[in-house]
Design a protein around this motif. Sequence first.
Motif, PDB file in Angstrom:
ATOM      1  N   GLY A  62       0.944  -1.515   0.049  1.00 32.54           N
ATOM      2  CA  GLY A  62      -0.049   0.140  -0.117  1.00 32.54           C
ATOM      3  C   GLY A  62       0.629   1.184  -0.058  1.00 32.54           C
ATOM      4  N   ARG A  63       0.089   2.475  -0.125  1.00 35.94           N
ATOM      5  CA  ARG A  63       1.306   3.461  -0.144  1.00 35.94           C
ATOM      6  C   ARG A  63       1.539   4.071   1.122  1.00 35.94           C
ATOM      7  N   TYR A  64      -0.028   3.642   2.102  1.00 37.69           N
ATOM      8  CA  TYR A  64       1.383   3.318   3.394  1.00 37.69           C
ATOM      9  C   TYR A  64       1.871   2.598   4.258  1.00 37.69           C
ATOM     10  N   VAL A  65       2.868   2.617   4.727  1.00 33.39           N
ATOM     11  CA  VAL A  65       3.411   1.604   5.430  1.00 33.39           C
ATOM     12  C   VAL A  65       4.125   1.497   6.263  1.00 33.39           C
ATOM     13  N   LEU A  66       4.307   0.607   7.161  1.00 36.42           N
ATOM     14  CA  LEU A  66       4.215   0.478   8.400  1.00 36.42           C
ATOM     15  C   LEU A  66       5.921   0.008   8.628  1.00 36.42           C
ATOM     16  N   LEU A  67       7.211   0.264   9.130  1.00 35.30           N
ATOM     17  CA  LEU A  67       8.538   0.136   9.188  1.00 35.30           C
ATOM     18  C   LEU A  67       8.635  -0.742  10.688  1.00 35.30           C
ATOM     19  N   LEU A 109      10.795   0.420  -1.237  1.00 36.15           N
ATOM     20  CA  LEU A 109       8.960  -0.217  -0.881  1.00 36.15           C
ATOM     21  C   LEU A 109       8.772   1.780  -2.048  1.00 36.15           C
ATOM     22  N   VAL A 110       9.313   2.500  -2.260  1.00 38.42           N
ATOM     23  CA  VAL A 110       9.187   3.897  -2.793  1.00 38.42           C
ATOM     24  C   VAL A 110       8.861   3.329  -4.392  1.00 38.42           C
ATOM     25  N   THR A 155       4.090   6.976   2.315  1.00 35.68           N
ATOM     26  CA  THR A 155       4.270   7.028   3.289  1.00 35.68           C
ATOM     27  C   THR A 155       4.545   5.720   4.719  1.00 35.68           C
ATOM     28  N   PHE A 156       5.773   6.853   5.794  1.00 37.38           N
ATOM     29  CA  PHE A 156       6.379   5.654   5.903  1.00 37.38           C
ATOM     30  C   PHE A 156       6.018   6.535   7.233  1.00 37.38           C
ATOM     31  N   ILE A 157       5.472   4.615   8.484  1.00 32.90           N
ATOM     32  CA  ILE A 157       6.004   5.937   9.815  1.00 32.90           C
ATOM     33  C   ILE A 157       6.743   4.122  10.624  1.00 32.90           C
ATOM     34  N   ARG A 158       7.715   4.358  11.409  1.00 31.63           N
ATOM     35  CA  ARG A 158       8.308   3.266  12.010  1.00 31.63           C
ATOM     36  C   ARG A 158       7.933   3.113  13.210  1.00 31.63           C
ATOM     37  N   MET A 159       8.060   1.511  13.734  1.00 31.55           N
ATOM     38  CA  MET A 159       7.473   1.482  14.800  1.00 31.55           C
ATOM     39  C   MET A 159       8.709   0.812  15.940  1.00 31.55           C
ATOM     40  N   VAL A 161       8.942  11.127   0.532  1.00 27.69           N
ATOM     41  CA  VAL A 161       7.935  10.603   0.648  1.00 27.69           C
ATOM     42  C   VAL A 161       7.490  11.736   2.358  1.00 27.69           C
ATOM     43  N   ARG A 162       6.269  10.791   2.926  1.00 27.71           N
ATOM     44  CA  ARG A 162       6.346  11.059   4.278  1.00 27.71           C
ATOM     45  C   ARG A 162       6.850  10.693   4.943  1.00 27.71           C
ATOM     46  N   THR A 163       7.568  10.623   6.131  1.00 26.88           N
ATOM     47  CA  THR A 163       8.039   9.906   7.290  1.00 26.88           C
ATOM     48  C   THR A 163       7.582  10.192   8.495  1.00 26.88           C
ATOM     49  N   GLY A 164       7.609   9.539   9.444  1.00 27.63           N
ATOM     50  CA  GLY A 164       7.593   9.735  10.746  1.00 27.63           C
ATOM     51  C   GLY A 164       7.996   8.785  12.085  1.00 27.63           C
ATOM     52  N   ALA A 165       8.158   8.648  13.153  1.00 23.80           N
ATOM     53  CA  ALA A 165       8.849   7.409  13.334  1.00 23.80           C
ATOM     54  C   ALA A 165       7.618   7.583  15.727  1.00 23.80           C
ATOM     55  N   ILE A 166       7.195   6.168  16.228  1.00 23.67           N
ATOM     56  CA  ILE A 166       7.108   6.242  17.083  1.00 23.67           C
ATOM     57  C   ILE A 166       8.156   4.746  17.347  1.00 23.67           C
TER      58      ILE A 166
END
Length: 258
Positions: A22-27, A84-85, A91-95, A211-216
Amino acid sequence: MIDYTEGAGYQYHTHVKKGDVGRYVLLTGDPGRCESISHFFDDPKFISYNREYNTYTGTIDGEKVTVMSTGIGGPSTAIAVEELVKAGADTFIRMGTSGGMQQDVIGGDVVIASGAIRAEGTSKEYAPIEYPAVATFDVVNALVDGAKANGAKYHVGVVQCKDSFFGQHEPETKPVGPELLYKWDAWIKCGALCSEMESSTLFIVGNYLRVRTGAILLVVANQERAKAGLSNPQVHDMDVVYRTTIQAVKNLIAMDKA
């Protein structure tokens, strides 16, 4: 047997192709977490597992969402994001997990990274060290809203990223120990919230790729609290991180649809 050669359309390391993700990926670093994270999706399906890259795709609110493991550290994280891109993600969010650095950042707390200290090597092969590693504002906001919705005790700010786990935890044993200790003290004095190993690479590679990125990050424990003789609870349950991230993805999907 699936043909994973380049001509067949699959990415070399991750074994994903367009349509798989998907366009939204959890890492997440640990490949063992991916299946359990996929249970938060609707109709999750296993996609591939090669090297450190374990991949599942499902849907959230009707939009395709993927979870992929990256393994530990910057090099494998950069490979995951690049491939992945190419497969269609944006859109990527690192967990992940981390160790607290400020004394008010306690085991079980959550840290949402607004930026990262580039004390690792991979990002230096993308951008000069003067270029800051920062998360995407909309993703940070979506994570904050997700943390509030789940009642998480959260902090927002700068995290420290390194390449050597034992350079952090046993710096005095290393030939460059004095330098490691000096810089660790500097990061703390500058207000760094926690230490981990992947976010700075994610942010730099993401900015480069537009691309969009974030991390929690879950705070597992805090060695600075232990040094000060304060209570130092150790927490390994990632549930609050998962639930906060899923809500953040829902927030982003709603924003993108609007």
